[in-house]
Design an enzyme around this catalytic site. Structure first.
Site, PDB file in Angstrom:
ATOM      1  CD  GLU A 106       6.463  -5.225   3.109  1.00  0.00           C
ATOM      2  OE1 GLU A 106       5.299  -4.663   3.033  1.00  0.00           O
ATOM      3  OE2 GLU A 106       7.379  -5.243   3.925  1.00  0.00           O
TER       4      GLU A 106
ATOM      5  CB  CYS B 147       3.823  -2.808   9.587  1.00  0.00           C
ATOM      6  SG  CYS B 147       2.885  -1.573   9.927  1.00  0.00           S
TER       7      CYS B 147
ATOM      8  CG  HIS C 215       5.141  -2.042   5.249  1.00  0.00           C
ATOM      9  ND1 HIS C 215       4.611  -3.207   5.049  1.00  0.00           N
ATOM     10  CD2 HIS C 215       4.537  -1.174   6.172  1.00  0.00           C
ATOM     11  CE1 HIS C 215       3.212  -3.090   5.985  1.00  0.00           C
ATOM     12  NE2 HIS C 215       3.438  -1.767   6.460  1.00  0.00           N
TER      13      HIS C 215
END
Length: 237
Positions: free
Chosen positions: A215, A114, A213
């Protein structure tokens, strides 16, 4: 050989825990969990202003993640602030740019997440679009608050990103800015509205930035790819 060490840049924010409320260096646990789940050892990297610190850190890492966070200071790409650009962190900008300088010199594997993708583009001499809704006329990339926007991304065939995540996937986004220009990087994924969602450098070095994102979701392909590249990098030392 042990598991590769993956550095993760951190936020520096006012935070509260237990009886304490003070400035803290922090990062959502999902980052460290994702690195550990894919075979790496996470190491948090708070902003450091000391000369030479980035070179010293990179010499001890096998891979680097430039994490998400606040807007990049627009003076870094010679632009005036948009009314919606706010709360940039000069200390973090300087630290991450120094880490990218050191990583490039050492050919260290890098993943930008990001804001991290935006920092990579600016570091290379690129420019950001400071408010995506001005371009696409919707706010689905960042719906507000702590919610992620779901965005379908299409990757470019025969690229590193495509090899790691496939030809298309739905990702979690939380950004109101995007990369306009990215010298030295290839554009390798876009949303349906044209927003650039991933960049990568050509050649053998793992150097990838994504606007989403990874994660936060089941998309571990990118982090697994970084950890594999980091393990190979460690094996050459």
């Amino acid at each position: 050989m042990g598991a590769p060490i993956i550095g993760l840049t951190t936020y520096r924010e006012d935070a509260a825990w237990g009886v304490w409320q003070q400035r803290a260096d922090l990062l959502p646990t999902q980052y460290a969990d994702a690195v550990e789940a894919t075979g790496g050892v996470p190491l948090l990297l708070p902003p450091v202003g000391q000369t030479g610190a980035a070179d010293a850190v990179v010499a001890r890492l096998d891979g680097l993640v430039i994490s998400g966070g606040a807007d990049v200071d627009p003076t870094r790409y010679a632009d005036a602030p948009h009314p919606r650009t706010a709360a940039w962190r000069p200390d973090r900008d300087a630290w991450e740019v120094a880490l990218l300088d050191a990583a490039e010199a050492a050919s260290l594997p890098v993943l930008g997440v990001c804001r991290g993708m935006q920092v990579m583009a600016v570091h290379a001499g690129g420019v950001l679009d400071q408010h995506v809704p001005d371009l696409v006329h919707h706010e689905r990339h960042s719906p507000g608050g702590d919610a992620f926007g779901e965005t379908e991304v299409v990757t470019l065939a025969e690229t590193r990103v495509a090899s790691l995540v496939g030809d298309r996937l739905t990702v979690n986004c939380h950004h109101h800015q995007s990369v306009r220009t990215h010298p030295g990087y290839d554009a390798v994924a876009r949303a349906a509205d044209g927003t650039l969602e991933a960049i990568e450098s050509s050649g053998d070095r793992f150097c990838v930035g994504v606007q989403w994102h990874p994660e936060t979701a089941a998309d571990v392909g990118l982090l697994a790819g970084l950890v594999r590249a980091a393990a190979a990098y460690a094996g050459t030392r």
